[in-house]
Design an enzyme around this catalytic site. Structure first.
Site, PDB file in Angstrom:
ATOM      1  CB  THR A  53      -0.893  -0.009   1.261  1.00  0.00           C
ATOM      2  OG1 THR A  53      -1.498   1.267   1.420  1.00  0.00           O
ATOM      3  CG2 THR A  53      -0.088  -0.301   2.529  1.00  0.00           C
ATOM      4  CG  ASP A  54      -1.154   4.960  -1.002  1.00  0.00           C
ATOM      5  OD1 ASP A  54      -1.686   4.352  -0.046  1.00  0.00           O
ATOM      6  OD2 ASP A  54      -1.765   5.797  -1.688  1.00  0.00           O
ATOM      7  CD  GLU A  55      -3.263   3.570   4.630  1.00  0.00           C
ATOM      8  OE1 GLU A  55      -2.981   3.407   5.819  1.00  0.00           O
ATOM      9  OE2 GLU A  55      -4.420   3.566   4.195  1.00  0.00           O
TER      10      GLU A  55
ATOM     11  CE1 TYR B 252      -3.187  -2.597   5.796  1.00  0.00           C
ATOM     12  CE2 TYR B 252      -3.108  -0.238   5.339  1.00  0.00           C
ATOM     13  CZ  TYR B 252      -3.157  -1.550   4.886  1.00  0.00           C
ATOM     14  OH  TYR B 252      -3.160  -1.819   3.544  1.00  0.00           O
TER      15      TYR B 252
ATOM     16  CE  LYS C 196       0.113  -4.596   3.043  1.00  0.00           C
ATOM     17  NZ  LYS C 196      -0.221  -5.956   2.528  1.00  0.00           N
TER      18      LYS C 196
END
Ligand code: NAD
Ligand code: DAU
Length: 333
Positions: free
Chosen positions: A123-125, A149, A153
């Protein structure tokens, strides 16, 4: 070339969109879905796919034996399985550590042992958030995750890169922006608002609604993953996005318009702790190097299709709705 694909998390939102996409686009491929069917997984997401080509194995990616058996029996793994919801991670981080870190470790050990190709979905997060004028995320942006989260990741991405470098694992990675489309759990922003309106309630905007997300249809994410799997360079990371930055308030007001409601027919609720302000993806690498192009370049068209899907599939989302809203009530949102 015909392929036996193992898709972890293939009964979840993006995983199942990917399975449907590959089923259509690669008619000679066999697909095994390995999925624990947590609250976020749903057998019904795979309805309509022929059993001779798509098999569901209900199992946990943290279970060494289950993973070993499934990986031994495939040519390549696409690894989606994860705990995916930021609000849940702030409330209760352990399942995120277990699935996103330990589970990814199990997948890596199995692909190392059996010498199988891996594509890891991220994810870009992992990059943290941006201020409004900052340049978009690129493959060289330093990691700076904010939530349990995104931290787990980020950790899973680091594990994959370490296994590539230390053990020669044949893997690629991709980091994508916010997905929307059919089969997304009603805990997430767009389906939550659409189903609130369908249920006769007002949608709920966190804080001021000025936070920005960069929206991509799950079918475009799927075509990007297939391009990386077939043409990506081992060891490389590709960012996936379609230049569709919108504030949450803009998205909500588009939903209200598409559902014939007034633009101010929503509630402000308390903000998410540590709420990331802005995500934005520079996807030039995958476009230039792999020739990938999205289909849904107009967000409103993709959103209208998605609203229509939730209108037509109440039997799919209704069973999740009450429990989800009870969780939000506990969080005061
Ligand atoms: P989801 O929560 O809808 O689905 C996750 C799936 O994984 C579910 O089917 C669940 O049953 C399964 N799962 C969870 N824990 C498991 C375990 N221990 N063993 C086996 N299966 C397990 O998630 P999603 O939104 O489809 O996200 C899929 C992947 O894409 C995740 O890795 C996520 O980080 C990544 N991603 C999501 C987005 C997004 O906007 N949703 C954007 C970029 C990347
Ligand atoms: O950027 C990719 C990420 O996008 C993925 O890695 C995550 O798995 C996925 O869940 C998503 O994370 P977000 O936190 O951005 O998505 P979510 O749908 O939870 O929220 C989107 C935005 O909407 C966020 O700024 C919070 C806000 N929001 C959310 C809900 C559920 C609201 O304003 N109201 C709501 O009711």
């Amino acid at each position: 070339m015909s392929m036996k694909l193992l898709v972890t998390g293939g009964a979840g939102f993006i995983g199942s969109n990917f399975v449907h996409y590959v089923y259509r686009e690669r008619p000679d491929w066999q697909i095994t879905v390995l999925d624990a069917l947590t609250y976020a997984g749903n057998r019904a997401n795979l309805d309509g796919l022929g059993e001779s080509r798509v098999k569901l194995v209900v199992g946990n990616i943290c279970d060494e034996k289950v993973v070993d058996t499934a990986v031994a029996d495939c040519d390549a793994v696409v690894h989606f399985a994860a705990e995916s919801h930021v609000d849940n991670s702030v409330h209760s981080p352990w399942p995120f550590v277990e699935t996103n870190l330990v589970g990814t470790f199990r997948i890596l050990e199995a692909v190392r042992k059996h010498k199988k190709r891996l594509h890891h979905i991220s994810t870009d997060e992992v990059y943290g958030d941006l201020e409004p004028g900052d340049p978009k995320f690129s493959e060289s942006t330093p990691y700076n995750p904010s939530s349990p989260y995104s931290a787990t990741k980020a950790g899973s991405d680091h594990l994959v890169r370490a296994w590539i470098r230390s053990f020669g694992v044949q893997a690629t990675l991709s980091n994508c922006s916010n997905n929307y489309g059919p089969y997304q759990h009603v805990e997430k922003f767009i389906p939550r608002q659409v189903t609130e309106i369908l249920g006769g309630r007002r949608p709920k905007l966190y804080g001021t609604g000025e936070n920005i997300r960069d929206w991509i249809h799950a079918e475009d994410h799927s075509s990007a993953i297939l391009a990386i799997l077939e043409k990506g360079k081992i060891g490389e990371t590709y960012l996936v996005g379609v230049n569709a930055e919108k504030t949450n308030k803009e998205v909500l007001q588009l939903i209200l318009k598409l559902m014939s409601k007034d633009a101010d027919d929503y509630e402000h609720v308390s903000d998410r702790p540590g709420h990331d302000l802005r995500y934005a993806i520079d996807s030039s690498k995958i476009r230039n190097e792999l020739g990938w192009q999205p289909k849904y370049t107009d967000f409103e068209t993709g959103l209208a299709d998605t609203v229509a899907w939730y209108k037509e599939n109440e039997a799919w989302w209704k069973p999740q709705k009450e429990e989800t809203e009870a969780k939000y009530k506990e969080l005061g949102r």
